[in-house]
Write a protein that holds these residues in place. Sequence first.
Motif, PDB file in Angstrom:
ATOM      1  N   UNK A 323       0.818  -1.209   0.000  1.00 39.01           N
ATOM      2  CA  UNK A 323       0.000   0.000   0.000  1.00 39.01           C
ATOM      3  C   UNK A 323       0.848   1.254   0.000  1.00 39.01           C
ATOM      4  N   UNK A 324       1.893   1.263   0.836  1.00 40.65           N
ATOM      5  CA  UNK A 324       2.762   2.438   0.942  1.00 40.65           C
ATOM      6  C   UNK A 324       3.560   2.651  -0.339  1.00 40.65           C
ATOM      7  N   UNK A 325       3.874   1.561  -1.053  1.00 44.71           N
ATOM      8  CA  UNK A 325       4.562   1.678  -2.341  1.00 44.71           C
ATOM      9  C   UNK A 325       3.754   2.550  -3.304  1.00 44.71           C
ATOM     10  N   UNK A 326       2.429   2.474  -3.190  1.00 43.82           N
ATOM     11  CA  UNK A 326       1.578   3.184  -4.146  1.00 43.82           C
ATOM     12  C   UNK A 326       1.556   4.686  -3.935  1.00 43.82           C
ATOM     13  N   UNK A 327       1.865   5.160  -2.749  1.00 41.60           N
ATOM     14  CA  UNK A 327       1.843   6.603  -2.580  1.00 41.60           C
ATOM     15  C   UNK A 327       2.053   7.045  -1.143  1.00 41.60           C
ATOM     16  N   UNK A 328       2.455   8.291  -0.987  1.00 43.15           N
ATOM     17  CA  UNK A 328       2.749   8.864   0.332  1.00 43.15           C
ATOM     18  C   UNK A 328       1.490   9.467   0.923  1.00 43.15           C
ATOM     19  N   UNK A 329       0.577   8.592   1.304  1.00 45.13           N
ATOM     20  CA  UNK A 329      -0.675   9.035   1.907  1.00 45.13           C
ATOM     21  C   UNK A 329      -1.194   7.894   2.771  1.00 45.13           C
ATOM     22  N   UNK A 334      -3.942   2.382   4.623  1.00 46.44           N
ATOM     23  CA  UNK A 334      -5.206   1.776   5.058  1.00 46.44           C
ATOM     24  C   UNK A 334      -5.707   0.795   4.005  1.00 46.44           C
ATOM     25  N   UNK A 335      -5.563   1.157   2.746  1.00 44.39           N
ATOM     26  CA  UNK A 335      -5.949   0.243   1.657  1.00 44.39           C
ATOM     27  C   UNK A 335      -5.188  -1.074   1.764  1.00 44.39           C
ATOM     28  N   UNK A 384     -12.580  -1.342  -0.817  1.00 44.19           N
ATOM     29  CA  UNK A 384     -11.163  -1.050  -0.585  1.00 44.19           C
ATOM     30  C   UNK A 384     -10.661   0.035  -1.526  1.00 44.19           C
ATOM     31  N   UNK A 385     -11.138   0.016  -2.784  1.00 41.84           N
ATOM     32  CA  UNK A 385     -10.682   1.024  -3.750  1.00 41.84           C
ATOM     33  C   UNK A 385     -11.080   2.432  -3.344  1.00 41.84           C
ATOM     34  N   UNK A 386     -12.110   2.559  -2.511  1.00 48.54           N
ATOM     35  CA  UNK A 386     -12.521   3.901  -2.055  1.00 48.54           C
ATOM     36  C   UNK A 386     -11.381   4.575  -1.307  1.00 48.54           C
ATOM     37  N   UNK A 387     -10.669   3.823  -0.470  1.00 45.90           N
ATOM     38  CA  UNK A 387      -9.509   4.394   0.227  1.00 45.90           C
ATOM     39  C   UNK A 387      -8.418   4.767  -0.768  1.00 45.90           C
ATOM     40  N   UNK A 388      -8.261   3.980  -1.811  1.00 49.21           N
ATOM     41  CA  UNK A 388      -7.233   4.243  -2.820  1.00 49.21           C
ATOM     42  C   UNK A 388      -7.517   5.557  -3.550  1.00 49.21           C
ATOM     43  N   UNK A 396     -12.544   9.060   2.864  1.00 44.05           N
ATOM     44  CA  UNK A 396     -12.904   7.673   2.565  1.00 44.05           C
ATOM     45  C   UNK A 396     -13.961   7.157   3.540  1.00 44.05           C
ATOM     46  N   UNK A 397     -13.778   7.455   4.823  1.00 39.69           N
ATOM     47  CA  UNK A 397     -14.715   6.969   5.828  1.00 39.69           C
ATOM     48  C   UNK A 397     -16.095   7.593   5.636  1.00 39.69           C
TER      49      UNK A 397
END
Length: 482
Positions: A323-329, A334-335, A384-388, A396-397
């Motif tokens: 998940x962290x690989x995908x971006x700094x957020x 959480x995703x 799950x994609x909603x968090x992404x 997201x919540x």
Amino acid sequence: MLFNSLDFAIFLPIVFLLYWFAVQKNLTLQNLLIVTASYIFYGWWDWRFLSLILFSTIIDFSVGKALGKTTKINKRKTLLWISIIVNLGFLGFFKYYNFFIENFIEAFTFFGSDIRISSLNIILPVGISFYTFQTLSYTIDIYRGKLEPTKDFIAFTAFVSFFPQLVAGPIERATLLLPQFYVKRKFDYNKAIDGMRQILWGLFKKVVIADNCALLANEVFNNSHDLNASTLFLGALFFTFQIYGDFSGYSDIAIGISRLFGFNLMKNFAFPYFSRDIAEFWRRWHISLSTWFRDYLYIPLGGSRGSLGSKVRNTFIIFIVSGFWHGANWTFVIWGLLNALYFLPLLLTKNNRNNIEIIGFDRSWPSFKEVLSMFLTFFMTVLAWIFFRAESVRHAMSYILGIFSETIIDKPIFSNMMSFYKAIGLLLIFIIIEWFGRRGEYAISEMKWAKTKTLRWVFYIFLILLLLVFAGKSQDFIYFQF
């Protein structure tokens, strides 16, 4: 330079003609042309970042040569760590510097301290996460004794910067792609035709499916506080197909272009939305990244060996890091965490290897139980994609809470209902084609239902017409930001 741009439509034929007609007889010149074309392709975005690729190439080529000359364990470890620190150092600085600074300041502010550290206006180099992992596979595999270091700097540079998959994968292993630069390539008509077919399918996924879904997904996510539950759910659904069409479409185009030049790249997507559980989904989604983490992180941590506690720990590490690989957020973290929680029951009950073959592999239609499993897995993936996609964890919540409300049965509302109906119709066509093509390398690779050549060409023309008529407003490839 985007695959779906006029610039690339001019660039590709020129490189193709030079490759097969001007330098075909000389392997070194072929590789040099690939390097030149790749640097032009990447420099089209920002030529300044070419120095990063070149520096990383020089470091890992040098480390590889040095590893080949020594058997001393301590020296080999030192050399490997030089490669890891340099590559991950660049990645960490450009991608995560501001994230860590901002969270560091927030943590101290929470405890009443006033820390003043300035963030930097850093431009993220396109595709840095992809080529960093690709070049790391070279030094790690040499260290492990799985690969001999190359003496051909041009071939190695071509491997690192190979333009079809440079900025968004697939993330190729040095053991699989690098040797292909050592052998002379001969034009293969059938291979080229198959490449063109996969390019067509990739363009359809991107231009027709992803770009049309993006318009509706963006509208919903940007105005989520004012919309009813049914519209929110459909917005998440459109993003689910947007990211699949966008990313797998890029991979299809990259693999197809590579075939035009005589190269074979690994399969990156295997119809993931037909999965019956989350474990199967992750065997079918972004395969090159999942297997990279498996081989270079999960297995070294102990993998599925050892105690149940270590298995659970390793599973959470691999998903959170992914998940962290995908971006700094924190949304990406959480995703990853949510997918780990999805995966955990399968791991604990030892059912994570149940579904290896594609659903209905030897049948036209799935069983009722398979349909239920597939829809449940798909629904979990949509959530799950909603968090992404969301801007923040809070966003997201609130989005998810908005879905689970009494307005779920209300009529969805979009600013342009014709765009909504058009997207639904195109998605139905897309899903039908994917379903009947699910046994192939990609959806239209075999087309066993098309008994004649004429019928196949009618289908190709149909796809081209859909491209011309229903091309959505051009959107950047999502994974370029990673």
